[in-house]
Scaffold this motif. Sequence first.
Motif, PDB file in Angstrom:
ATOM      1  N   TYR A  28       1.080  14.905  -8.383  1.00 51.49           N
ATOM      2  CA  TYR A  28       1.974  16.041  -8.225  1.00 51.49           C
ATOM      3  C   TYR A  28       2.560  16.479  -9.563  1.00 51.49           C
ATOM      4  O   TYR A  28       2.555  17.643  -9.922  1.00 51.49           O
ATOM      5  N   LYS A  85      -0.231  18.067 -11.736  1.00 54.66           N
ATOM      6  CA  LYS A  85      -1.158  19.092 -11.276  1.00 54.66           C
ATOM      7  C   LYS A  85      -0.852  20.474 -11.803  1.00 54.66           C
ATOM      8  O   LYS A  85      -1.737  21.227 -12.143  1.00 54.66           O
ATOM      9  N   ALA A 102       0.796  -1.232   0.000  1.00 52.41           N
ATOM     10  CA  ALA A 102       0.000   0.000   0.000  1.00 52.41           C
ATOM     11  C   ALA A 102       0.832   1.286   0.000  1.00 52.41           C
ATOM     12  O   ALA A 102       0.556   2.177  -0.799  1.00 52.41           O
ATOM     13  N   PRO A 103       1.840   1.417   0.871  1.00 50.65           N
ATOM     14  CA  PRO A 103       2.599   2.675   0.855  1.00 50.65           C
ATOM     15  C   PRO A 103       3.131   3.021  -0.526  1.00 50.65           C
ATOM     16  O   PRO A 103       2.978   4.163  -0.973  1.00 50.65           O
ATOM     17  N   PHE A 104       3.716   2.040  -1.221  1.00 52.29           N
ATOM     18  CA  PHE A 104       4.246   2.364  -2.541  1.00 52.29           C
ATOM     19  C   PHE A 104       3.135   2.767  -3.500  1.00 52.29           C
ATOM     20  O   PHE A 104       3.270   3.734  -4.248  1.00 52.29           O
ATOM     21  N   MET A 141      12.232   9.141 -12.896  1.00 53.59           N
ATOM     22  CA  MET A 141      12.188   8.774 -11.475  1.00 53.59           C
ATOM     23  C   MET A 141      12.276   7.259 -11.344  1.00 53.59           C
ATOM     24  O   MET A 141      13.018   6.720 -10.531  1.00 53.59           O
ATOM     25  N   SER A 160       0.694   6.936  -6.811  1.00 49.74           N
ATOM     26  CA  SER A 160      -0.456   7.733  -7.273  1.00 49.74           C
ATOM     27  C   SER A 160      -0.265   9.204  -6.968  1.00 49.74           C
ATOM     28  O   SER A 160      -0.569  10.069  -7.795  1.00 49.74           O
ATOM     29  N   GLU A 161       0.252   9.501  -5.785  1.00 47.88           N
ATOM     30  CA  GLU A 161       0.417  10.886  -5.374  1.00 47.88           C
ATOM     31  C   GLU A 161       1.518  11.575  -6.188  1.00 47.88           C
ATOM     32  O   GLU A 161       1.402  12.755  -6.517  1.00 47.88           O
ATOM     33  N   VAL A 162       2.558  10.816  -6.518  1.00 44.32           N
ATOM     34  CA  VAL A 162       3.627  11.370  -7.353  1.00 44.32           C
ATOM     35  C   VAL A 162       3.058  11.765  -8.712  1.00 44.32           C
ATOM     36  O   VAL A 162       3.349  12.841  -9.240  1.00 44.32           O
ATOM     37  N   PHE A 164       6.332   5.270 -14.795  1.00 46.48           N
ATOM     38  CA  PHE A 164       7.311   4.999 -13.736  1.00 46.48           C
ATOM     39  C   PHE A 164       7.866   3.582 -13.881  1.00 46.48           C
ATOM     40  O   PHE A 164       9.066   3.356 -13.771  1.00 46.48           O
ATOM     41  N   PHE A 166       0.181   4.083  -2.893  1.00 43.07           N
ATOM     42  CA  PHE A 166      -0.332   5.414  -2.570  1.00 43.07           C
ATOM     43  C   PHE A 166       0.665   6.485  -2.987  1.00 43.07           C
ATOM     44  O   PHE A 166       0.301   7.530  -3.529  1.00 43.07           O
ATOM     45  N   LEU A 167       1.930   6.216  -2.709  1.00 45.87           N
ATOM     46  CA  LEU A 167       2.970   7.187  -3.038  1.00 45.87           C
ATOM     47  C   LEU A 167       3.037   7.386  -4.555  1.00 45.87           C
ATOM     48  O   LEU A 167       3.115   8.501  -5.047  1.00 45.87           O
TER      49      LEU A 167
END
Lengths: 158, 180
Positions: free
Chosen positions: A17, A20, A5-7, A39, A12-14, A121, A9-10
Motif C-alpha cells: 500500500y 503502490k 500469519a495475520p501479522f 507505523m 506485506s500488504e501495508v 517497520f 500478511f498484513l
Amino acid sequence: MADEAPFQFLHSEVIEYIYKSADSGEVENGRNITKLENMGLRVGQGLIERLTKDTARFKDELDIMKFICKDFWTCVFKKQIDNLRTNHQGIYVLQDNKFRLLSHLSAGKQYLEHAPKYLAFTCGLVRGALSNLGVKSIVTAEVSVMPACKFQVMIQKS
Amino acid sequence: MSRQSNRTTDSKKMNSELFTLTYGALVTQLCKDYENDEEVNKQLDKMGYNIGVRLIEDFLARSSIGRCQDFRETADVIAKVAFKMYLGITPSVTNWSPAGDEFSLILESNPLVDFVELPDNHSTLIYSNLLCGVLRGALEMVQMAVDVKFVQDTLRGDNVTEIRMKFIKRIEENVPAGDE
C-alpha cells in the motif's frame, strides 16, 4: 504457526500500500521507509507497555537490550535474536539469522534491494519499544545475506 | 489479572496484540491519506481482498480441509476453523436465509478492535472492513463470488459485531477472476 500469519500478511500488504502510489525515486523511497518506520514506532510503544506491565525494573541499558533480544523478539517473532554485540558505548548490533519477515523472499541477491522495505517497520518497532522504556535511539537495519539481517541501535544521550 | 502467567498463552495473546496494534496503525495512516471514511472503507476492503487471495492458500495448506459440499459447510469452516486458526475466536453462524444463500457471522469479541474507540468525526468508518475483503478474496479463489458486509459493529454502539455473507454465484474455473 498460524497465529503469526495475520501479522505477516498484513505487514506485506501495508508495504504494498505504502509503495503502490509512489514513484520509485530515491526521495519517495525514503519517505515510504519513514512512513513504515513511524507505523512501527507506534506499535512498538504500545506493545512494550503491554509486555512489561508486570516486569521488574531494568538494571541498566544492557539489561534493556537483552530484554529486547529475548522477550520482545520472542513475543514479536517467536524466536530470540541470535547474536547481540555492543561496544559498551551506546551502540548495539542485533543479529537475526533467519528474520521472519524476510523468509518469504528467496535467499540470494535478487531481492536484496527490496529488503529495506521489510525491515523499516521493525526498526520502528524497536525504536518505539526502547522509547517507552525511556531510551532514545536511532535504529537502522541492513541485510547482507538473506534472510539474515542486523539491526543497529544507536543510543542517544540526551 | 491472573497471577499464574502461562508463557505460551501470554505469547499467543501478545502476538494477537501485535496484529491489533499494527492494524490500528494502518487505519490511522489510511485516515490521514484519504479525506473521507468511504474511501478508507474501500481501501480496507481492497487490502483485505489482496490478503484474502493469498491467505486461502495458507489456510488450505494448514487445515487440509477438502472441498466444501455446500454453502452451509463453507460457513462452518469459516467460523470454526479459519477464524479460530487466525484470530483465535469462533463466531457463531446464524440467521440463514430461507434459500440458504445468506448467513450471519456473529462475533462476540473482535480482536481487531481491542483498545479502539471511534472518534465522533469517523462515525461512518467501518473499522474492521479488512475482514470483509479477506473473506471475499479468499472465497473467490475457491470459485465462490460472495458479498460480505458488516451489519452490526460494537465500535458503532451495537451489542455485537455481525458480518453478513451472501452467496452470489459460482465462478467458472476457466474464466479469469474478475472477468464479469
